[in-house]
Design an enzyme around this catalytic site. Structure first.
Site, PDB file in Angstrom:
ATOM      1  N   HIS A  40       0.876  -1.180   0.000  1.00  7.13           N
ATOM      2  CA  HIS A  40       0.000   0.000   0.000  1.00  7.13           C
ATOM      3  C   HIS A  40       0.904   1.218   0.000  1.00  7.13           C
ATOM      4  O   HIS A  40       1.751   1.375   0.876  1.00  7.13           O
ATOM      5  CB  HIS A  40      -0.869  -0.027   1.266  1.00  7.13           C
ATOM      6  N   LYS A 185     -10.942   5.508  -3.483  1.00  3.98           N
ATOM      7  CA  LYS A 185      -9.970   6.555  -3.171  1.00  3.98           C
ATOM      8  C   LYS A 185      -8.678   6.136  -3.872  1.00  3.98           C
ATOM      9  O   LYS A 185      -8.226   5.000  -3.717  1.00  3.98           O
ATOM     10  CB  LYS A 185      -9.795   6.601  -1.656  1.00  3.98           C
ATOM     11  N   LYS A 187      -4.751   6.755  -4.285  1.00  2.00           N
ATOM     12  CA  LYS A 187      -3.632   7.422  -3.633  1.00  2.00           C
ATOM     13  C   LYS A 187      -2.713   7.997  -4.701  1.00  2.00           C
ATOM     14  O   LYS A 187      -2.269   7.276  -5.604  1.00  2.00           O
ATOM     15  CB  LYS A 187      -2.866   6.431  -2.742  1.00  2.00           C
ATOM     16  N   ASP A 216      -6.316  11.157  -2.958  1.00  2.00           N
ATOM     17  CA  ASP A 216      -5.621  11.587  -1.746  1.00  2.00           C
ATOM     18  C   ASP A 216      -4.148  11.812  -2.095  1.00  2.00           C
ATOM     19  O   ASP A 216      -3.418  10.865  -2.395  1.00  2.00           O
ATOM     20  CB  ASP A 216      -5.746  10.522  -0.646  1.00  2.00           C
ATOM     21  N   GLU A 242      -8.169  15.219  -1.599  1.00  2.00           N
ATOM     22  CA  GLU A 242      -7.804  15.186  -0.178  1.00  2.00           C
ATOM     23  C   GLU A 242      -6.383  15.702   0.022  1.00  2.00           C
ATOM     24  O   GLU A 242      -5.437  15.213  -0.607  1.00  2.00           O
ATOM     25  CB  GLU A 242      -7.939  13.742   0.324  1.00  2.00           C
ATOM     26  N   ASP A 267      -7.264  16.812   5.710  1.00  2.00           N
ATOM     27  CA  ASP A 267      -6.884  15.614   6.479  1.00  2.00           C
ATOM     28  C   ASP A 267      -5.730  15.965   7.426  1.00  2.00           C
ATOM     29  O   ASP A 267      -5.965  16.466   8.528  1.00  2.00           O
ATOM     30  CB  ASP A 267      -6.533  14.455   5.544  1.00  2.00           C
ATOM     31  N   LYS A 291     -10.741  11.261  12.158  1.00  2.58           N
ATOM     32  CA  LYS A 291      -9.876  10.120  12.468  1.00  2.58           C
ATOM     33  C   LYS A 291      -9.558  10.110  13.951  1.00  2.58           C
ATOM     34  O   LYS A 291      -9.185  11.148  14.511  1.00  2.58           O
ATOM     35  CB  LYS A 291      -8.548  10.204  11.700  1.00  2.58           C
ATOM     36  N   GLU A 345     -14.206   5.182   5.102  1.00  2.00           N
ATOM     37  CA  GLU A 345     -13.170   4.448   4.352  1.00  2.00           C
ATOM     38  C   GLU A 345     -12.594   3.309   5.199  1.00  2.00           C
ATOM     39  O   GLU A 345     -11.428   2.968   5.035  1.00  2.00           O
ATOM     40  CB  GLU A 345     -12.063   5.417   3.919  1.00  2.00           C
TER      41      GLU A 345
HETATM   42  C1  MUC Z   1      -4.872   8.894   4.730  1.00  3.52           C
HETATM   43  O1  MUC Z   1      -4.032   9.746   4.515  1.00  3.52           O
HETATM   44  O2  MUC Z   1      -6.017   9.150   4.439  1.00  3.52           O
HETATM   45  C2  MUC Z   1      -6.405   6.159   4.800  1.00  3.52           C
HETATM   46  C3  MUC Z   1      -6.644   5.398   3.713  1.00  3.52           C
HETATM   47  C4  MUC Z   1      -5.442   5.235   3.035  1.00  3.52           C
HETATM   48  O3  MUC Z   1      -5.245   4.622   1.992  1.00  3.52           O
HETATM   49  O4  MUC Z   1      -4.476   5.933   3.678  1.00  3.52           O
HETATM   50  C5  MUC Z   1      -4.989   6.369   4.915  1.00  3.52           C
HETATM   51  C6  MUC Z   1      -4.447   7.631   5.430  1.00  3.52           C
HETATM   52 MG    MG Z   2      -5.580  11.235   3.756  1.00  2.88          MG
END
Ligand code: MUC
Ligand code: MG
Length: 392
Positions: A40, A185, A187, A216, A242, A267, A291, A345
């Site tokens: 990840h 989502k 990344k 994100d 994000e 975030d 969170k 999420e």
């Molecule tokens: C974040 O920065 O949001 C939450 C889901 C993911 O893939 O990373 C986290 C942290």
């Molecule tokens: Mg984030």
């Protein structure tokens, strides 16, 4: 002594009795390691093994509550590591809470605040375990303490984060086919913005049926990057962006948000209630990611939701890739929120090859089911836990 709702209110300890029955007798912090199903990636870290701290709080009545202290990629997403969490709990937080009644959660939070600055993941896990033990004692779901559940399931997205567009397209198609996830989502930020956009383009072309798309960036872009690449994100029908800029760049986020046709989500920028207020009133974003690792406790998480809304932001149920224990703790609060328009999420329980609970959370029909209590509604599987405990 164990109490259940069926025993009737007359048999529940009250007042001083409840305080005595729920006095904290023991707090344990154990480091757990579980492999992920795939690597990840985030802009600033990458992992294929999840580490967290399991917190077990035992009360005078013999009831135990559990909580999960999450980290992401070591002390990288935030400053805590599993090692620091374990030692802060053992050396400072547990002694500060000796004898404190779980029936007085505000006193629990106040004692922890006096004993340690920040250390939110450690505090959040202890508070979750305290609420779990208290709710189990009283025979009620933990959501009762945050106003009571107004929903029994929450829409849940899945994060695509391997960086390999073919793998991500296949993963997304499988999630859609299984009716587990239709919101995604993606990344970004660990590659160049151009490469990120190519990945997104491919997903849009090759995976029909995706509903919401959130990207994100985990603080990796500059304001100029945002100017350059936001039009392309709009063309790709991205619904939410994000934290594109560094967490401390409130002014930059506000300028980007003011020009962006796509809403921004705050975030990493906002942990404390003051930071949330500042982010909202400055216009840094129109959505806030809730969170436990930012709020440092379930009560503060529930309050953060009110603060974010009153500062002009909609709510999103964020995570730090927790397993079922941490997800259930978040859900105790999320279930009681009057509004949660962006869903959550908490796909974390499915990102790891196994779990340490007997009753992992259920994802069906694109929703995460809120576990029914008593307490958080999840129970340790001691055999699986033994296998997952880090021994060195
Ligand atoms: C974040 O920065 O949001 C939450 C889901 C993911 O893939 O990373 C986290 C942290
Ligand atoms: Mg984030």
């Amino acid at each position: 002594m164990a109490y259940s709702a069926a025993e009737g209110a007359g048999t529940l300890p009250q007042g001083q009795d409840l305080n005595r029955e729920t006095a904290i007798r023991e707090i344990r912090a154990q480091i757990v390691t579980l492999p992920s199903i795939r690597a990840h990636r985030l802009s600033n870290t990458e992992f294929s093994t999840r580490e967290f701290v399991l917190v077990r709080v035992r009360l005078a009545n013999g009831i135990e509550g559990i909580g999960e202290a999450a980290v992401l990629g070591g002390p990288r997403w935030a400053e805590e590591s599993v090692e620091s969490i374990q030692s802060v709990i053992t050396r400072y937080l547990a002694p500060a809470l000796a004898g404190c009644p779980a029936a007085q959660p505000a006193a629990v939070a106040a004692r922890m605040a006096r004993a340690a600055f920040r250390n939110n993941s450690a505090k959040g896990a202890i508070e979750a375990a305290v609420f779990d033990a208290l709710a189990r004692t009283l025979g009620v779901p933990a959501a009762t303490f945050f106003g009571g559940a107004v929903r029994d399931r929450v829409p849940v997205l899945w994060a695509l984060a391997s960086g390999d567009a073919d793998q991500e397209a296949e993963e997304a198609r499988a999630k859609l086919a299984a009716r587990e996830h239709r919101d995604f989502k993606i990344k970004l930020g660990f590659d160049s913005p151009e490469a990120d956009l190519r990945r997104l383009q491919k997903l849009r072309e090759e995976v029909p049926g995706m509903r919401r798309l959130i990207v994100d960036v985990n603080q990796a872009w500059s304001e100029a990057d945002c100017r350059r690449y936001l039009p392309a994100l709009q063309e790709l029908q991205v619904d939410l962006i994000e934290q594109p800029l560094p967490g401390d760049d409130f002014e930059g986020m506000a300028r980007v948000a003011a020009r962006s046709p796509i809403p921004l989500m705050v975030d990493e920028a906002a942990f404390t209630h003051r930071e949330i207020t500042r982010a909202g009133t400055m216009g840094c974003g129109s959505v806030y990611s809730l969170k436990l690792v930012k709020s440092g406790g379930l009560m503060a998480l529930s309050q953060a939701a009110r603060v974010a809304e009153s500062s002009g932001m909609e709510l999103y149920g964020g995570c730090l890739l927790e397993g079922s224990i941490g997800a259930a703790a978040h859900l105790a609060v999320f279930a009681a929120l009057p509004r949660l328009p962006w869903g959550c999420e908490h796909f974390g329980p499915r990102l790891h090859v196994s779990e340490i609970v007997r009753d992992p959370l259920v994802i069906e029909d694109f929703h995460l089911r809120v576990p029914q209590g008593p307490g958080l509604g999840v129970h340790l599987d001691e055999d699986r836990l033994r296998d997952a405990l880090r021994t060195s």
